[in-house]
Scaffold this motif. Structure first.
Motif, PDB file in Angstrom:
ATOM      1  N   LEU A  65      26.571  28.000  38.319  1.00  0.00           N
ATOM      2  CA  LEU A  65      25.606  28.931  37.747  1.00  0.00           C
ATOM      3  C   LEU A  65      24.288  28.974  38.508  1.00  0.00           C
ATOM      4  N   ASP A  66      23.921  27.900  39.188  1.00  0.00           N
ATOM      5  CA  ASP A  66      22.646  27.871  39.894  1.00  0.00           C
ATOM      6  C   ASP A  66      22.725  28.326  41.361  1.00  0.00           C
ATOM      7  N   ARG A  67      23.848  28.856  41.789  1.00  0.00           N
ATOM      8  CA  ARG A  67      24.017  29.318  43.175  1.00  0.00           C
ATOM      9  C   ARG A  67      23.098  30.499  43.452  1.00  0.00           C
ATOM     10  N   THR A  68      22.477  30.517  44.625  1.00  0.00           N
ATOM     11  CA  THR A  68      21.665  31.653  45.060  1.00  0.00           C
ATOM     12  C   THR A  68      22.184  32.163  46.398  1.00  0.00           C
ATOM     13  N   ARG A  69      21.901  33.432  46.661  1.00  0.00           N
ATOM     14  CA  ARG A  69      22.255  34.069  47.935  1.00  0.00           C
ATOM     15  C   ARG A  69      21.094  34.938  48.377  1.00  0.00           C
ATOM     16  N   LEU A  70      21.119  35.325  49.651  1.00  0.00           N
ATOM     17  CA  LEU A  70      20.098  36.226  50.165  1.00  0.00           C
ATOM     18  C   LEU A  70      20.434  37.674  49.836  1.00  0.00           C
ATOM     19  N   CYS A  71      19.405  38.416  49.483  1.00  0.00           N
ATOM     20  CA  CYS A  71      19.510  39.863  49.285  1.00  0.00           C
ATOM     21  C   CYS A  71      18.530  40.466  50.277  1.00  0.00           C
ATOM     22  N   GLY A  72      19.030  41.025  51.346  1.00  0.00           N
ATOM     23  CA  GLY A  72      18.160  41.431  52.436  1.00  0.00           C
ATOM     24  C   GLY A  72      17.806  40.191  53.248  1.00  0.00           C
ATOM     25  N   SER A  73      16.657  40.218  53.879  1.00  0.00           N
ATOM     26  CA  SER A  73      16.268  39.099  54.745  1.00  0.00           C
ATOM     27  C   SER A  73      15.469  38.014  54.042  1.00  0.00           C
ATOM     28  N   TYR A  74      14.703  38.386  53.001  1.00  0.00           N
ATOM     29  CA  TYR A  74      13.753  37.427  52.437  1.00  0.00           C
ATOM     30  C   TYR A  74      13.828  37.274  50.924  1.00  0.00           C
ATOM     31  N   CYS A  75      14.804  37.828  50.304  1.00  0.00           N
ATOM     32  CA  CYS A  75      14.873  37.832  48.843  1.00  0.00           C
ATOM     33  C   CYS A  75      16.123  37.074  48.391  1.00  0.00           C
ATOM     34  N   THR A  76      15.987  36.220  47.406  1.00  0.00           N
ATOM     35  CA  THR A  76      17.164  35.516  46.874  1.00  0.00           C
ATOM     36  C   THR A  76      17.524  36.077  45.507  1.00  0.00           C
ATOM     37  N   PHE A  77      18.782  35.940  45.155  1.00  0.00           N
ATOM     38  CA  PHE A  77      19.252  36.361  43.841  1.00  0.00           C
ATOM     39  C   PHE A  77      20.349  35.407  43.383  1.00  0.00           C
ATOM     40  N   HIS A  78      20.616  35.402  42.098  1.00  0.00           N
ATOM     41  CA  HIS A  78      21.668  34.572  41.502  1.00  0.00           C
ATOM     42  C   HIS A  78      22.900  35.449  41.259  1.00  0.00           C
ATOM     43  N   PRO A  79      23.966  35.282  42.052  1.00  0.00           N
ATOM     44  CA  PRO A  79      25.146  36.154  41.915  1.00  0.00           C
ATOM     45  C   PRO A  79      25.843  36.042  40.564  1.00  0.00           C
ATOM     46  N   CYS A  80      25.608  34.978  39.813  1.00  0.00           N
ATOM     47  CA  CYS A  80      26.205  34.867  38.478  1.00  0.00           C
ATOM     48  C   CYS A  80      25.544  35.824  37.489  1.00  0.00           C
ATOM     49  N   PHE A  81      24.278  36.184  37.744  1.00  0.00           N
ATOM     50  CA  PHE A  81      23.521  36.980  36.780  1.00  0.00           C
ATOM     51  C   PHE A  81      22.961  38.282  37.348  1.00  0.00           C
ATOM     52  N   GLU A  82      22.973  38.410  38.682  1.00  0.00           N
ATOM     53  CA  GLU A  82      22.327  39.554  39.311  1.00  0.00           C
ATOM     54  C   GLU A  82      23.197  40.164  40.408  1.00  0.00           C
ATOM     55  N   LEU A  83      22.871  41.397  40.766  1.00  0.00           N
ATOM     56  CA  LEU A  83      23.515  42.102  41.876  1.00  0.00           C
ATOM     57  C   LEU A  83      22.475  42.377  42.953  1.00  0.00           C
ATOM     58  N   CYS A  84      22.871  42.327  44.201  1.00  0.00           N
ATOM     59  CA  CYS A  84      22.010  42.741  45.312  1.00  0.00           C
ATOM     60  C   CYS A  84      22.457  44.145  45.708  1.00  0.00           C
ATOM     61  N   GLN A  92      14.352  50.711  58.026  1.00  0.00           N
ATOM     62  CA  GLN A  92      13.638  50.040  56.927  1.00  0.00           C
ATOM     63  C   GLN A  92      14.567  49.922  55.717  1.00  0.00           C
ATOM     64  N   LYS A  93      15.535  49.020  55.821  1.00  0.00           N
ATOM     65  CA  LYS A  93      16.466  48.827  54.712  1.00  0.00           C
ATOM     66  C   LYS A  93      15.719  48.283  53.502  1.00  0.00           C
ATOM     67  N   LYS A  94      15.998  48.838  52.363  1.00  0.00           N
ATOM     68  CA  LYS A  94      15.350  48.396  51.131  1.00  0.00           C
ATOM     69  C   LYS A  94      16.427  47.931  50.157  1.00  0.00           C
ATOM     70  N   PHE A  95      16.200  46.766  49.551  1.00  0.00           N
ATOM     71  CA  PHE A  95      17.137  46.213  48.588  1.00  0.00           C
ATOM     72  C   PHE A  95      16.445  46.002  47.253  1.00  0.00           C
ATOM     73  N   VAL A  96      17.204  46.115  46.187  1.00  0.00           N
ATOM     74  CA  VAL A  96      16.717  45.770  44.855  1.00  0.00           C
ATOM     75  C   VAL A  96      17.715  44.807  44.220  1.00  0.00           C
ATOM     76  N   VAL A  97      17.193  43.955  43.373  1.00  0.00           N
ATOM     77  CA  VAL A  97      18.046  43.047  42.609  1.00  0.00           C
ATOM     78  C   VAL A  97      18.172  43.645  41.211  1.00  0.00           C
ATOM     79  N   LYS A  98      19.420  43.797  40.761  1.00  0.00           N
ATOM     80  CA  LYS A  98      19.674  44.363  39.440  1.00  0.00           C
ATOM     81  C   LYS A  98      20.399  43.343  38.577  1.00  0.00           C
ATOM     82  N   LEU A  99      20.194  43.447  37.281  1.00  0.00           N
ATOM     83  CA  LEU A  99      20.819  42.527  36.336  1.00  0.00           C
ATOM     84  C   LEU A  99      22.270  42.897  36.086  1.00  0.00           C
ATOM     85  N   LYS A 100      23.130  41.900  35.999  1.00  0.00           N
ATOM     86  CA  LYS A 100      24.506  42.139  35.578  1.00  0.00           C
ATOM     87  C   LYS A 100      24.497  42.288  34.066  1.00  0.00           C
TER      88      LYS A 100
END
Length: 124
Positions: A65-84, A92-100
């Protein structure tokens, strides 16, 4: 009449014993920390069983549950709870983190935004 009652009692005992033996089997392909599961539906990820109090299933992969991954170059997210989710493409690629959303197949197009990810590292 007497033997029929005994036969019915023995039959009932055999069925109860078979039921309890079936329900109290320890699942052999679970992690050792999950212990004994008694007649409970098992959470499955692909063809494996996992413990939802410690793990999640992300694209048929069991993750802590505590695993994190990169979303873009400088942003982290939790794949168990969020989407990149990519918002724009190009230089200029732009990423957002969204809630599952619990209980549904979450998609970038329909999930609520949690936060924007910066495209470059910001220093104070």
């Amino acid at each position: 009449m007497g033997p029929r009652i005994v036969d019915s009692g023995v039959t009932a005992c055999v069925y109860l014993l078979a039921f309890f033996l079936q329900c109290s089997k320890e699942v052999t392909d679970t992690p050792s920390s999950s212990g004994l599961w008694l007649c409970q539906p098992a959470f499955r990820c692909g063809d494996q069983i996992y413990n939802p109090l410690e793990q999640c299933c992300d694209d048929d992969t069991i993750l802590p549950l505590d695993r994190t991954r990169l979303c873009g170059s400088y942003c982290t997210f939790h794949p168990c709870f969020e989407l990149c989710c990519p918002e724009s493409f190009g230089p200029q690629k732009k990423f957002v983190v969204k809630l599952k959303v619990l209980g549904v197949k979450s998609r970038c197009s329909s999930s609520p935004i949690s936060r924007n990810c910066r495209s470059s590292k910001m220093f104070p």
